[in-house]
Design a protein around this motif. Structure first.
Motif, PDB file in Angstrom:
ATOM      1  N   TYR A  53       0.835  -1.194   0.000  1.00 31.39           N
ATOM      2  CA  TYR A  53       0.000   0.000   0.000  1.00 31.39           C
ATOM      3  C   TYR A  53       0.875   1.250   0.000  1.00 31.39           C
ATOM      4  N   GLY A  54       0.390   2.298  -0.651  1.00 26.01           N
ATOM      5  CA  GLY A  54       1.175   3.517  -0.751  1.00 26.01           C
ATOM      6  C   GLY A  54       0.576   4.696  -0.025  1.00 26.01           C
ATOM      7  N   ASP A  55      -0.459   4.470   0.799  1.00 23.85           N
ATOM      8  CA  ASP A  55      -1.037   5.569   1.561  1.00 23.85           C
ATOM      9  C   ASP A  55       0.029   6.217   2.451  1.00 23.85           C
ATOM     10  N   ALA A  56      -0.181   7.485   2.817  1.00 20.39           N
ATOM     11  CA  ALA A  56       0.844   8.235   3.530  1.00 20.39           C
ATOM     12  C   ALA A  56       1.290   7.552   4.809  1.00 20.39           C
ATOM     13  N   ARG A  57       0.375   6.891   5.524  1.00 24.82           N
ATOM     14  CA  ARG A  57       0.751   6.286   6.805  1.00 24.82           C
ATOM     15  C   ARG A  57       1.721   5.120   6.630  1.00 24.82           C
ATOM     16  N   TYR A  58       1.813   4.572   5.411  1.00 21.93           N
ATOM     17  CA  TYR A  58       2.747   3.470   5.162  1.00 21.93           C
ATOM     18  C   TYR A  58       4.142   3.983   4.791  1.00 21.93           C
ATOM     19  N   LEU A  59       4.229   5.222   4.320  1.00 20.59           N
ATOM     20  CA  LEU A  59       5.494   5.706   3.773  1.00 20.59           C
ATOM     21  C   LEU A  59       6.534   5.966   4.853  1.00 20.59           C
ATOM     22  N   GLU A  60       6.120   6.539   5.984  1.00 18.17           N
ATOM     23  CA  GLU A  60       7.095   6.837   7.043  1.00 18.17           C
ATOM     24  C   GLU A  60       7.776   5.573   7.562  1.00 18.17           C
ATOM     25  N   PRO A  61       7.019   4.521   7.951  1.00 17.89           N
ATOM     26  CA  PRO A  61       7.714   3.306   8.393  1.00 17.89           C
ATOM     27  C   PRO A  61       8.532   2.658   7.286  1.00 17.89           C
ATOM     28  N   ALA A  62       8.080   2.754   6.031  1.00 21.67           N
ATOM     29  CA  ALA A  62       8.863   2.190   4.932  1.00 21.67           C
ATOM     30  C   ALA A  62      10.201   2.916   4.801  1.00 21.67           C
ATOM     31  N   ARG A  63      10.171   4.220   4.922  1.00 22.76           N
ATOM     32  CA  ARG A  63      11.416   4.995   4.817  1.00 22.76           C
ATOM     33  C   ARG A  63      12.342   4.692   5.987  1.00 22.76           C
ATOM     34  N   SER A  64      11.790   4.545   7.177  1.00 23.03           N
ATOM     35  CA  SER A  64      12.639   4.249   8.337  1.00 23.03           C
ATOM     36  C   SER A  64      13.277   2.875   8.196  1.00 23.03           C
ATOM     37  N   LEU A  65      12.546   1.907   7.658  1.00 22.28           N
ATOM     38  CA  LEU A  65      13.111   0.576   7.453  1.00 22.28           C
ATOM     39  C   LEU A  65      14.168   0.590   6.359  1.00 22.28           C
ATOM     40  N   ALA A  66      13.885   1.313   5.277  1.00 21.83           N
ATOM     41  CA  ALA A  66      14.844   1.388   4.173  1.00 21.83           C
ATOM     42  C   ALA A  66      16.182   1.935   4.630  1.00 21.83           C
ATOM     43  N   ALA A  67      16.158   2.883   5.565  1.00 21.34           N
ATOM     44  CA  ALA A  67      17.398   3.492   6.048  1.00 21.34           C
ATOM     45  C   ALA A  67      18.244   2.519   6.865  1.00 21.34           C
ATOM     46  N   LEU A  68      17.602   1.463   7.408  1.00 15.86           N
ATOM     47  CA  LEU A  68      18.320   0.517   8.259  1.00 15.86           C
ATOM     48  C   LEU A  68      18.937  -0.657   7.493  1.00 15.86           C
ATOM     49  N   LEU A  69      18.599  -0.814   6.228  1.00 15.84           N
ATOM     50  CA  LEU A  69      18.981  -2.038   5.517  1.00 15.84           C
ATOM     51  C   LEU A  69      20.365  -2.033   4.886  1.00 15.84           C
ATOM     52  N   PRO A  70      20.885  -0.920   4.365  1.00 13.91           N
ATOM     53  CA  PRO A  70      22.228  -0.981   3.769  1.00 13.91           C
ATOM     54  C   PRO A  70      23.249  -1.535   4.755  1.00 13.91           C
ATOM     55  N   GLY A  71      24.062  -2.481   4.249  1.00 13.20           N
ATOM     56  CA  GLY A  71      25.053  -3.147   5.074  1.00 13.20           C
ATOM     57  C   GLY A  71      24.591  -4.485   5.614  1.00 13.20           C
ATOM     58  N   ARG A  72      23.297  -4.758   5.550  1.00 21.62           N
ATOM     59  CA  ARG A  72      22.761  -6.041   5.989  1.00 21.62           C
ATOM     60  C   ARG A  72      22.713  -7.009   4.805  1.00 21.62           C
ATOM     61  N   SER A  73      22.679  -8.300   5.092  1.00 16.97           N
ATOM     62  CA  SER A  73      22.579  -9.289   4.026  1.00 16.97           C
ATOM     63  C   SER A  73      21.132  -9.423   3.564  1.00 16.97           C
ATOM     64  N   VAL A  74      20.946  -9.566   2.265  1.00 12.95           N
ATOM     65  CA  VAL A  74      19.612  -9.772   1.727  1.00 12.95           C
ATOM     66  C   VAL A  74      19.061 -11.142   2.158  1.00 12.95           C
ATOM     67  N   MET A  75      19.953 -12.019   2.645  1.00 10.88           N
ATOM     68  CA  MET A  75      19.515 -13.334   3.125  1.00 10.88           C
ATOM     69  C   MET A  75      18.895 -13.265   4.519  1.00 10.88           C
ATOM     70  N   ASP A  76      19.127 -12.191   5.248  1.00 13.04           N
ATOM     71  CA  ASP A  76      18.673 -12.091   6.634  1.00 13.04           C
ATOM     72  C   ASP A  76      17.238 -11.581   6.693  1.00 13.04           C
ATOM     73  N   VAL A  77      16.316 -12.390   6.177  1.00 15.48           N
ATOM     74  CA  VAL A  77      14.916 -11.975   6.164  1.00 15.48           C
ATOM     75  C   VAL A  77      14.340 -11.983   7.575  1.00 15.48           C
ATOM     76  N   ASN A  78      14.732 -12.952   8.398  1.00 15.22           N
ATOM     77  CA  ASN A  78      14.241 -12.961   9.779  1.00 15.22           C
ATOM     78  C   ASN A  78      14.601 -11.669  10.507  1.00 15.22           C
ATOM     79  N   GLY A  79      15.789 -11.154  10.199  1.00 19.94           N
ATOM     80  CA  GLY A  79      16.239  -9.935  10.865  1.00 19.94           C
ATOM     81  C   GLY A  79      15.383  -8.724  10.554  1.00 19.94           C
ATOM     82  N   LEU A  80      14.705  -8.733   9.393  1.00 23.25           N
ATOM     83  CA  LEU A  80      13.821  -7.608   9.058  1.00 23.25           C
ATOM     84  C   LEU A  80      12.789  -7.371  10.147  1.00 23.25           C
ATOM     85  N   PHE A  81      12.258  -8.470  10.686  1.00 27.97           N
ATOM     86  CA  PHE A  81      11.131  -8.376  11.594  1.00 27.97           C
ATOM     87  C   PHE A  81      11.546  -7.943  12.996  1.00 27.97           C
ATOM     88  N   ALA A  82      12.857  -7.864  13.238  1.00 26.14           N
ATOM     89  CA  ALA A  82      13.347  -7.381  14.524  1.00 26.14           C
ATOM     90  C   ALA A  82      13.708  -5.901  14.482  1.00 26.14           C
TER      91      ALA A  82
END
Length: 429
Positions: A53-82
Motif C-alpha cells: 500500500y502507498g497511503d501516507a501512513r505506510y510511507l514513514e515506516p517504509a522509509r525508516s526501514l529502508a534506512a536501516l537495511l544498507p550493510g545487511r545481508s539480503v539473506m537475513d529476512v528474519n532480521g527484518l522483523f526485529a
C-alpha cells in the motif's frame, strides 16, 4: 563464484495507479490508488522487487526501514522483523483502514504490511542471485498454475464528470443483468470459471437476485458474495438461507468474530473472512468458535510469503480452508501471490485478484490469465521485470497530486458524486 548479497541501496517509489469506479459498501474507488514499489539492491547489482500500500501512513515506516537495511545481508529476512519501524501510532490505533475494507488497523498490522514488501523484495533478490524461483525458496511448488476467480463489482460507467481520471472500458454494472454481462466479459477475456461479487452496495434482495442470475448464467460454477460486514446477523442468516446450495462461501457478511460465529451457527453455508482473521492473534478465538470455515490470506496483511505459509499450515491443522484475498494491486504483488500460492498444499479455492481491473502496471510485461489461471514462473526470483519508464510516469502522477489521492478514501470519492454521502453506519442492513 561467491556472491556479495550485502544490501547497498533501497529505493522506494510511491505511485498513483488508475482505478475503475468500483462500488462497495463504503463508497467508490478513487480515480487513482496509491501503491509503493520497493527495490532492494545488493552489492552485486541484483535488484529485488516488492509492492504494498502507498497511503501516507505506510510511507514513514517504509522509509525508516529502508534506512536501516544498507550493510545487511539480503539473506537475513528474519532480521527484518526485529528492526524498529517508525510508526505514528496516533494515526492508526484501532482505526478502520481504507474505510474499513482492510479491517481494523493498528500499528502492528501496519508494520506487517510494510515489512511484507521488503520480505518479498529480499526473496526476489535471493532468487535472482541463486538462480532459483521464489517458490523454491519457500519449499517448492506443488502446482504449476494457480487458479483465480473473476472479481465482479457493481460499478458506474465512469468517474463523476469533472474528476480527472483515465478512460474506463468496462461500462456500468448496476443490476443483475449488468453483473452477468461483466462476468461474461471476464470469462471471454481471461477464462475465469468462478466468480466473486463485491456486495454491501444495494439492499440484500437485489444482491441475492444478482447471485441467482450468475448461477443461472454459469450453472455449476463456484460463486461467492462479499458484503464487507454490511449486514446484521439476522440479515446474514436470511441471505445465507436464500442462497444455500448456490454459494461456495459467503464472505464477511457481518462484522467481527462474535457476529460471524452467530451466523455460522445458524447456517450450513461456509463463511470466509479477510476481516476478522488478519493476524495470528485472532486465530484462536475465530477457530475455536467455528466463526469461519475459510481464511482469505493476504501476504500484505500477514507480513509476507513465509507467514502466509505458516497461516496455511495452522488452517490445515484446524480443518479450515484457505484462499487468498486481493485489494487493488499491480503485477509485483500478483507474482508474489502466485509464487506462494504454488507452495500451499491445501489451496482448494480459487484466489481473488483485482489485477484485471488495473489498466496500468510497472512491469515490462503484464501477467497473463489463461483459463482463469496464472502459470507459476520458474524464472529466478518472482520472474518479473520492472518497467522504469512506467514507474517514473506513475511516480510523477503521485508527485504532482495535490494530496487528494495519496490516501485511499472511498467515501471521499463518493462525495465527488454525492456531496451528502457519509460513511454508512454498520450494519447497513
Amino acid at each position: 563464484m561467491t556472491r556479495d548479497l550485502t544490501i547497498t541501496e533501497v529505493r522506494l517509489t510511491p505511485i498513483l495507479v488508475a482505478d475503475a469506479p468500483l462500488l462497495n459498501t463504503q463508497g467508490v474507488h478513487q480515480p487513482y490508488t496509491p501503491r509503493l514499489i520497493v527495490e532492494v539492491v545488493t552489492a552485486d547489482g541484483v535488484t529485488g522487487l516488492g509492492e504494498t500500500y502507498g497511503d501516507a501512513r505506510y510511507l514513514e515506516p517504509a522509509r525508516s526501514l529502508a534506512a536501516l537495511l544498507p550493510g545487511r545481508s539480503v539473506m537475513d529476512v528474519n532480521g527484518l522483523f526485529a528492526l524498529d519501524l517508525a510508526v505514528d501510532e496516533s494515526r492508526v490505533a484501532d482505526t478502520l483502514d481504507a474505510g474499513g475494507l482492510r479491517g481494523v488497523q493498528n500499528a502492528d498490522k501496519l508494520r506487517l504490511s510494510v515489512l511484507s514488501a521488503f520480505e518479498v523484495a529480499c526473496l526476489d533478490a535471493q532468487g535472482k542471485a541463486l538462480g532459483l524461483p521464489v517458490h523454491a525458496l519457500l519449499g517448492g511448488k506443488v502446482r504449476d498454475s494457480v487458479e483465480y476467480s473473476a472479481y465482479l463489482f457493481y460499478k458506474w460507467a465512469g468517474h463523476p464528470e469533472g474528476v480527472p481520471c483515465e478512460p474506463d472500458e468496462w461500462g456500468a454494472a448496476l443490476d443483475p443483468a449488468g453483473i452477468v454481462a461483466q462476468a461474461r466479459e471476464f470469462t471471454e477475456r481471461y477464462g475465469f470459471t468462478s466468480f466473486k461479487l463485491k456486495g454491501g452496495v444495494f439492499p440484500p434482495d437485489e444482491e441475492i437476485a444478482a447471485v441467482r442470475a450468475l448461477a443461472e448464467a454459469f450453472p455449476g460454477h463456484p460463486l461467492r458474495l462479499d458484503p464487507n460486514g454490511a449486514w446484521s446477523v439476522p440479515t446474514s442468516l436470511k441471505v445465507a438461507a436464500e442462497l444455500a446450495g448456490v454459494l461456495e462461501y459467503l464472505e464477511d457478511p457481518a462484522l467481527g468474530t462474535a457476529a460471524m460465529a452467530e451466523v455460522s451457527a445458524g447456517t450450513s453455508v461456509p463463511l470466509a473472512t479477510n476481516m476478522c482473521v488478519t493476524t495470528f492473534g485472532e486465530i484462536r478465538e475465530a477457530f475455536t468458535a467455528d466463526a469461519v470455515q475459510v481464511v482469505l490470506s493476504d501476504h500484505h496483511y500477514w507480513g509476507g510469503l513465509r507467514n502466509t505459509g505458516r497461516l496455511a499450515a495452522i488452517c490445515a491443522a484446524f480443518g479450515v480452508g484457505v484462499s487468498m484475498h486481493s485489494n487493488t494491486h499491480l503485477g509485483i504483488s500478483l507474482a508474489a501471490m502466485t509464487q506462494v500460492a504454488a507452495t500451499v498444499p491445501d489451496l482448494h479455492h480459487a484466489c481473488d485478484s483485482h489485477y484485471p481491473w488495473q489498466s496500468e502496471d510497472v512491469l515490462t510485461e503484464r501477467i497473463e490469465f489463461t483459463g482463469g489461471r496464472v502459470a507459476v514462473s520458474d524464472a529466478p526470483g518472482l520472474g518479473v521485470e520492472l518497467d522504469r519508464d512506467e514507474l517514473a510516469r506513475l511516480h510523477r502522477r503521485w508527485a504532482e497530486d495535490d494530496g487528494t489521492m495519496r490516501d485511499r478514501d472511498d467515501a471521499a470519492a463518493m462525495r465527488a458524486a454525492d456531496p451528502r454521502w457519509r460513511t454508512p453506519a454498520m450494519p447497513r442492513w
